[in-house]
Scaffold this active site. Sequence first.
Site, PDB file in Angstrom:
ATOM      1  N   ARG A   7     -40.648  70.899  18.525  1.00  0.00           N
ATOM      2  CA  ARG A   7     -41.956  71.271  19.070  1.00  0.00           C
ATOM      3  C   ARG A   7     -42.964  71.591  17.973  1.00  0.00           C
ATOM      4  NH1 ARG A   7     -41.890  73.235  24.610  1.00  0.00           N
ATOM      5  NH2 ARG A   7     -39.807  73.034  25.504  1.00  0.00           N
ATOM      6  N   GLU A  63     -22.102  80.375  15.974  1.00  0.00           N
ATOM      7  CA  GLU A  63     -23.162  79.986  15.048  1.00  0.00           C
ATOM      8  C   GLU A  63     -24.182  81.113  14.930  1.00  0.00           C
ATOM      9  OE1 GLU A  63     -24.662  75.659  14.488  1.00  0.00           O
ATOM     10  OE2 GLU A  63     -26.399  76.750  15.250  1.00  0.00           O
ATOM     11  N   HIS A  92     -36.292  60.968  21.165  1.00  0.00           N
ATOM     12  CA  HIS A  92     -36.087  62.044  22.136  1.00  0.00           C
ATOM     13  C   HIS A  92     -36.817  61.720  23.441  1.00  0.00           C
ATOM     14  CE1 HIS A  92     -36.179  66.193  23.754  1.00  0.00           C
ATOM     15  NE2 HIS A  92     -35.161  66.407  22.949  1.00  0.00           N
ATOM     16  N   HIS A 120     -38.085  65.477  16.641  1.00  0.00           N
ATOM     17  CA  HIS A 120     -38.375  65.890  18.009  1.00  0.00           C
ATOM     18  C   HIS A 120     -38.868  67.326  18.145  1.00  0.00           C
ATOM     19  CE1 HIS A 120     -34.401  67.658  17.401  1.00  0.00           C
ATOM     20  NE2 HIS A 120     -34.716  68.493  18.377  1.00  0.00           N
ATOM     21  N   ASP A 133     -29.098  78.924  19.449  1.00  0.00           N
ATOM     22  CA  ASP A 133     -30.451  79.471  19.523  1.00  0.00           C
ATOM     23  C   ASP A 133     -31.323  78.867  20.616  1.00  0.00           C
ATOM     24  OD1 ASP A 133     -30.895  76.914  18.494  1.00  0.00           O
ATOM     25  OD2 ASP A 133     -31.093  77.634  16.437  1.00  0.00           O
ATOM     26  N   GLU A 152     -36.537  78.882  18.818  1.00  0.00           N
ATOM     27  CA  GLU A 152     -35.159  79.129  18.407  1.00  0.00           C
ATOM     28  C   GLU A 152     -34.989  80.362  17.525  1.00  0.00           C
ATOM     29  OE1 GLU A 152     -35.383  74.805  19.535  1.00  0.00           O
ATOM     30  OE2 GLU A 152     -36.640  76.179  18.372  1.00  0.00           O
TER      31      GLU A 152
END
Length: 382
Positions: free
Chosen positions: A212, A122, A243, A210, A100, A136
């Site tokens: 967003r 996936e 990250h 991490h 994604d 995603e």
Amino acid sequence: MNGTRIRVLSVFGTRPEAIKMCPLALELAARPVFESMVCVTGQHREMLDEVLSVFGVTSDWDLDIMEERQTLSGVTSKILTRLGDTLEQAKPDVVLVHGDTTTTFASALCAFYQKIPVGHVEAGLRTYDRYSPFPEELNRCMVGRLAEYHFAPTAQNRANLQREAVQGRIFVTGNTVIDAMKYTVNDRPFACDALNRVDFSRPVIAMTCHRRENYGQPMEHIFSAVAALAHAHPEITVVYPVHLSPVVQEAAQRNLGGAENILLTAPLDAMDMHKLMNRSLFVMTDSGGIQEEAPALGKPVLVLRRETERPEAVSAGTVALAGTERDVILHMAEELLCDRARYDAMAHAVNPYGDGHACERIADALAFGFGLRAAPPEEFSA
């Protein structure tokens, strides 16, 4: 096809994609029926190269798109421009993308523009909230419309795709990340020297954060809960590979940098991360892939998000949604530390994501799809 060989181009660009696609690239390369080629976009540069090194995979094309403070539109436009030339050179029969990411969506779209079939590894994960995870959720939904081969890890993922009436063939394969762990989990020393100095005879909690959508107040709440947990339980060590995002780096140092029993490290390669989880008591994460990886190691997972596109693990009992509220996270973490029955119930739950043979099933499905195998592979079932 070139005679009886299927030309497969696997395209990926981030660390999580590489972890899950490298074992598939190796499986395809080992079979004479395939001509396996790899193109990396470099969406994550340093972390991507580390994973390739762990698996011994060499890229045939490197789009090298990464730049400082890159934007989603910038990543998309550069991939569309540069991958188009690569596809003309490689002339693949099928392009494989994973999951994604922006690399995934842009690569699938570019292949579609050249009328090259797309295989989506996936496939079928959904939260049905277009902004969580962002970007995603819409990336994978759009790839579902572009792909002709859908490799769904679980039966629930297949049901999502069927409900959306996607075109093409759907195969339930398990998740390739379980295959990856055959390469990465071992007893050798860590590559990260700081981890070799951790006392694993004491409780260790592995952590990542991490995403967003957790930037800002949610991340502050998460870090506040972790700081409180470490202060209340000096016997534990929290290990947090931070990250590279400047937003995450600054918040982590400000909230967690002064605690004696919180170890902040640089991002870990796939092998070190898997070994860290294997030697930890449990995992706290907002990652997607770790929700699949940790259960394979018998480690409970507290998900630092409001929802998950991997509900199978929640239903199985090996993953619990902790959300982003400080007090809830702290309570659930202390429960795992102090309530042995609760811990055992999560640690001993069945992993619903794979049996280590997903790559074989995907290779068999491709051979079947191109008429070089008489029957489709047997489906994965937990």
